[in-house]
Design a protein around this motif. Structure first.
Motif, PDB file in Angstrom:
ATOM      1  N   PRO A 179      -9.696  31.548 -43.264  1.00  0.00           N
ATOM      2  CA  PRO A 179      -9.545  32.492 -42.132  1.00  0.00           C
ATOM      3  C   PRO A 179     -10.614  33.581 -42.111  1.00  0.00           C
ATOM      4  N   ALA A 180     -11.061  34.029 -43.293  1.00  0.00           N
ATOM      5  CA  ALA A 180     -12.092  35.089 -43.341  1.00  0.00           C
ATOM      6  C   ALA A 180     -13.385  34.609 -42.686  1.00  0.00           C
ATOM      7  N   HIS A 181     -13.653  33.317 -42.753  1.00  0.00           N
ATOM      8  CA  HIS A 181     -14.890  32.793 -42.158  1.00  0.00           C
ATOM      9  C   HIS A 181     -14.695  32.303 -40.738  1.00  0.00           C
ATOM     10  N   LEU A 182     -13.474  31.845 -40.421  1.00  0.00           N
ATOM     11  CA  LEU A 182     -13.224  31.362 -39.053  1.00  0.00           C
ATOM     12  C   LEU A 182     -13.443  32.469 -38.030  1.00  0.00           C
ATOM     13  N   LYS A 183     -13.206  33.714 -38.448  1.00  0.00           N
ATOM     14  CA  LYS A 183     -13.370  34.809 -37.470  1.00  0.00           C
ATOM     15  C   LYS A 183     -14.842  35.192 -37.263  1.00  0.00           C
ATOM     16  N   LEU A 184     -15.761  34.612 -38.039  1.00  0.00           N
ATOM     17  CA  LEU A 184     -17.191  34.938 -37.895  1.00  0.00           C
ATOM     18  C   LEU A 184     -17.796  34.018 -36.841  1.00  0.00           C
ATOM     19  N   LYS A 185     -17.798  34.468 -35.603  1.00  0.00           N
ATOM     20  CA  LYS A 185     -18.145  33.578 -34.506  1.00  0.00           C
ATOM     21  C   LYS A 185     -19.647  33.278 -34.407  1.00  0.00           C
ATOM     22  N   ASP A 186     -20.488  34.159 -34.929  1.00  0.00           N
ATOM     23  CA  ASP A 186     -21.933  33.944 -34.745  1.00  0.00           C
ATOM     24  C   ASP A 186     -22.606  33.232 -35.912  1.00  0.00           C
ATOM     25  N   VAL A 187     -21.810  32.739 -36.856  1.00  0.00           N
ATOM     26  CA  VAL A 187     -22.391  32.036 -38.010  1.00  0.00           C
ATOM     27  C   VAL A 187     -22.607  30.567 -37.655  1.00  0.00           C
ATOM     28  N   THR A 188     -23.781  30.040 -38.046  1.00  0.00           N
ATOM     29  CA  THR A 188     -24.103  28.641 -37.745  1.00  0.00           C
ATOM     30  C   THR A 188     -24.213  27.857 -39.057  1.00  0.00           C
ATOM     31  N   GLU A 189     -24.310  26.532 -38.912  1.00  0.00           N
ATOM     32  CA  GLU A 189     -24.481  25.699 -40.111  1.00  0.00           C
ATOM     33  C   GLU A 189     -25.768  26.061 -40.843  1.00  0.00           C
ATOM     34  N   ALA A 190     -26.814  26.400 -40.090  1.00  0.00           N
ATOM     35  CA  ALA A 190     -28.106  26.750 -40.707  1.00  0.00           C
ATOM     36  C   ALA A 190     -27.970  27.999 -41.589  1.00  0.00           C
ATOM     37  N   ASP A 191     -27.057  28.888 -41.222  1.00  0.00           N
ATOM     38  CA  ASP A 191     -26.849  30.096 -42.037  1.00  0.00           C
ATOM     39  C   ASP A 191     -26.337  29.731 -43.429  1.00  0.00           C
ATOM     40  N   PHE A 192     -25.545  28.659 -43.495  1.00  0.00           N
ATOM     41  CA  PHE A 192     -25.046  28.231 -44.804  1.00  0.00           C
ATOM     42  C   PHE A 192     -26.189  27.780 -45.707  1.00  0.00           C
ATOM     43  N   ALA A 193     -27.217  27.169 -45.112  1.00  0.00           N
ATOM     44  CA  ALA A 193     -28.372  26.740 -45.917  1.00  0.00           C
ATOM     45  C   ALA A 193     -29.073  27.965 -46.503  1.00  0.00           C
ATOM     46  N   ILE A 194     -29.176  29.028 -45.722  1.00  0.00           N
ATOM     47  CA  ILE A 194     -29.805  30.268 -46.222  1.00  0.00           C
ATOM     48  C   ILE A 194     -28.947  30.834 -47.358  1.00  0.00           C
ATOM     49  N   TRP A 195     -27.639  30.914 -47.105  1.00  0.00           N
ATOM     50  CA  TRP A 195     -26.681  31.442 -48.106  1.00  0.00           C
ATOM     51  C   TRP A 195     -26.841  30.681 -49.419  1.00  0.00           C
ATOM     52  N   LEU A 196     -26.830  29.352 -49.325  1.00  0.00           N
ATOM     53  CA  LEU A 196     -26.892  28.524 -50.544  1.00  0.00           C
ATOM     54  C   LEU A 196     -28.239  28.676 -51.252  1.00  0.00           C
ATOM     55  N   ALA A 197     -29.318  28.818 -50.495  1.00  0.00           N
ATOM     56  CA  ALA A 197     -30.647  28.976 -51.115  1.00  0.00           C
ATOM     57  C   ALA A 197     -30.709  30.300 -51.879  1.00  0.00           C
ATOM     58  N   LEU A 198     -30.187  31.366 -51.293  1.00  0.00           N
ATOM     59  CA  LEU A 198     -30.199  32.667 -51.972  1.00  0.00           C
ATOM     60  C   LEU A 198     -29.304  32.636 -53.216  1.00  0.00           C
ATOM     61  N   PHE A 199     -28.186  31.934 -53.089  1.00  0.00           N
ATOM     62  CA  PHE A 199     -27.254  31.844 -54.220  1.00  0.00           C
ATOM     63  C   PHE A 199     -27.908  31.071 -55.373  1.00  0.00           C
ATOM     64  N   ALA A 200     -28.548  29.947 -55.051  1.00  0.00           N
ATOM     65  CA  ALA A 200     -29.189  29.125 -56.088  1.00  0.00           C
ATOM     66  C   ALA A 200     -30.327  29.897 -56.756  1.00  0.00           C
ATOM     67  N   GLU A 201     -31.084  30.629 -55.949  1.00  0.00           N
ATOM     68  CA  GLU A 201     -32.198  31.439 -56.471  1.00  0.00           C
ATOM     69  C   GLU A 201     -31.673  32.481 -57.473  1.00  0.00           C
ATOM     70  N   THR A 202     -30.596  33.153 -57.108  1.00  0.00           N
ATOM     71  CA  THR A 202     -30.034  34.209 -57.959  1.00  0.00           C
ATOM     72  C   THR A 202     -29.471  33.609 -59.252  1.00  0.00           C
ATOM     73  N   ALA A 203     -28.723  32.512 -59.118  1.00  0.00           N
ATOM     74  CA  ALA A 203     -28.137  31.872 -60.302  1.00  0.00           C
ATOM     75  C   ALA A 203     -29.247  31.403 -61.248  1.00  0.00           C
ATOM     76  N   ALA A 204     -30.337  30.871 -60.694  1.00  0.00           N
ATOM     77  CA  ALA A 204     -31.440  30.366 -61.533  1.00  0.00           C
ATOM     78  C   ALA A 204     -32.121  31.507 -62.286  1.00  0.00           C
ATOM     79  N   GLU A 205     -32.124  32.685 -61.671  1.00  0.00           N
ATOM     80  CA  GLU A 205     -32.760  33.828 -62.345  1.00  0.00           C
ATOM     81  C   GLU A 205     -31.899  34.378 -63.479  1.00  0.00           C
ATOM     82  N   LEU A 206     -30.582  34.299 -63.307  1.00  0.00           N
ATOM     83  CA  LEU A 206     -29.698  34.948 -64.283  1.00  0.00           C
ATOM     84  C   LEU A 206     -29.166  34.031 -65.368  1.00  0.00           C
ATOM     85  N   PHE A 207     -29.033  32.749 -65.042  1.00  0.00           N
ATOM     86  CA  PHE A 207     -28.338  31.853 -65.965  1.00  0.00           C
ATOM     87  C   PHE A 207     -29.255  30.747 -66.457  1.00  0.00           C
ATOM     88  N   ALA A 208     -28.858  30.161 -67.583  1.00  0.00           N
ATOM     89  CA  ALA A 208     -29.543  28.961 -68.065  1.00  0.00           C
ATOM     90  C   ALA A 208     -29.354  27.863 -67.019  1.00  0.00           C
TER      91      ALA A 208
END
Ligand code: HEM
Length: 138
Positions: A74-103
């Motif tokens: 429900p927290a995401h269903l209410k975000l009307k302006d989010v697109t599938e492409a935004d998820f790719a950005i989200w995941l890229a930033l997440f992977a970048e951060t995890a790679a910097e901090l973790f083995a």
């Protein structure tokens, strides 16, 4: 950017590391041209409750801590302006951060979970069944 520094002589703590991941990740999200404004519209006041909630969320997902009791869909269903492409950005930033901090093998666990959860959120947000086929024919 270098990794975060743990206090000296303190044992490595998974929740503290996850807290650092969450903070560094959302610092990046907030600076991102596309995701920054989406989050800024939703989280208008103090970011601390969101960061704490997301730390609980990731502790629950990866450490099975049971600290998170929210409902992500429900927290995401209410975000009307989010697109599938935004998820790719989200995941890229997440992977970048995890790679910097973790083995690499630890980062891979987080990224794999994030991708799976992103897939289910995207299904909930964007997947629509087409019209049912007409049983009587055209
Ligand atoms: C483009 C992708 C995404 C956007 C724009 C986005 C945006 C947001 C926003 C604005 C909130 C705050 C909602 C509120 O407090 O009212 C939120 C909450 C949350 N997000 Fe995302 N999100 C994205 C992807 C993801 C992914 C991939 C995950 C998990 C791997 C995730 C997990 C969560 C969780 C657990 C919450 C807290 C829900 C709750 O219990 O209130 N999000 N998200």
């Amino acid at each position: 950017m270098t990794g975060f520094a743990l206090p000296p002589r303190r044992r490595w703590s998974a929740p503290a590391s996850i807290g650092a991941l969450v903070r560094q990740f959302y610092a990046r999200v907030r600076k991102d041209q596309r995701l920054g404004p989406i989050f800024a519209r939703e989280i208008t006041g103090d970011w601390e409750p969101h960061l704490d909630k997301m730390t609980d969320f990731w502790c629950s997902v990866v450490l099975k801590s049971g600290d998170y009791h929210g409902r992500p869909v429900p927290a995401h269903l209410k975000l009307k302006d989010v697109t599938e492409a935004d998820f790719a950005i989200w995941l890229a930033l997440f992977a970048e951060t995890a790679a910097e901090l973790f083995a690499p093998e630890t980062a891979a666990v987080f990224v794999e979970r994030a991708e799976r959860i992103a897939t289910s959120l995207k299904l909930a947000m964007f997947f629509r069944l087409g019209p049912a086929p007409n049983p009587g024919g055209a």
